[in-house]
Design a protein around this motif. Structure first.
Motif, mmCIF file in Angstrom:
data_model
loop_
_atom_site.group_PDB
_atom_site.id
_atom_site.type_symbol
_atom_site.label_atom_id
_atom_site.label_comp_id
_atom_site.label_asym_id
_atom_site.label_seq_id
_atom_site.Cartn_x
_atom_site.Cartn_y
_atom_site.Cartn_z
ATOM 1 N N MET A 1 0.844 -1.171 0.000
ATOM 2 C CA MET A 1 0.000 0.000 0.000
ATOM 3 C C MET A 1 0.887 1.232 0.000
ATOM 4 S SD MET A 1 -3.078 1.141 2.542
ATOM 5 C CE MET A 1 -2.137 1.435 3.993
ATOM 6 N N ASN A 22 -7.507 0.461 -5.248
ATOM 7 C CA ASN A 22 -6.738 -0.779 -5.159
ATOM 8 C C ASN A 22 -6.360 -1.242 -6.544
ATOM 9 O OD1 ASN A 22 -7.368 -1.403 -2.175
ATOM 10 N ND2 ASN A 22 -9.352 -1.002 -3.088
ATOM 11 N N GLU A 34 -8.174 -3.708 -10.957
ATOM 12 C CA GLU A 34 -8.223 -2.575 -10.044
ATOM 13 C C GLU A 34 -9.666 -2.267 -9.680
ATOM 14 O OE1 GLU A 34 -6.894 1.194 -11.822
ATOM 15 O OE2 GLU A 34 -6.962 0.147 -13.735
ATOM 16 N N PHE A 45 -11.747 -9.862 -0.772
ATOM 17 C CA PHE A 45 -10.389 -9.486 -1.149
ATOM 18 C C PHE A 45 -9.622 -10.689 -1.680
ATOM 19 C CE2 PHE A 45 -5.889 -8.569 0.022
ATOM 20 C CZ PHE A 45 -5.713 -7.499 -0.838
#
Length: 58
Positions: A1, A22, A34, A45
């Motif tokens: 991240m 993301n 994405e 996820f």
């Protein structure tokens, strides 16, 4: 991240406008998938990662 304000070149490259944005990228920096917005459930996820791996392995 990463934080978009710390790495504006990435924010521009991946068209980050909303937070969180993301992106799953391959080793060459190509976007595999994405999406924008938080993912509350770990299972969702994990499915995003699985879908990305399936795209790469084809």
């Amino acid at each position: 991240m990463i934080e978009s304000y710390e790495f504006p070149e990435f924010a521009e490259k991946f068209k980050v406008y909303g937070v969180p944005h993301n992106a799953i990228i391959d080793k060459d920096g190509n976007t595999i998938t994405e999406w924008e917005g938080a993912i509350a459930e770990m299972e969702i996820f994990a499915n995003k990662i699985k879908e990305s791996l399936e795209k790469v392995s084809k």
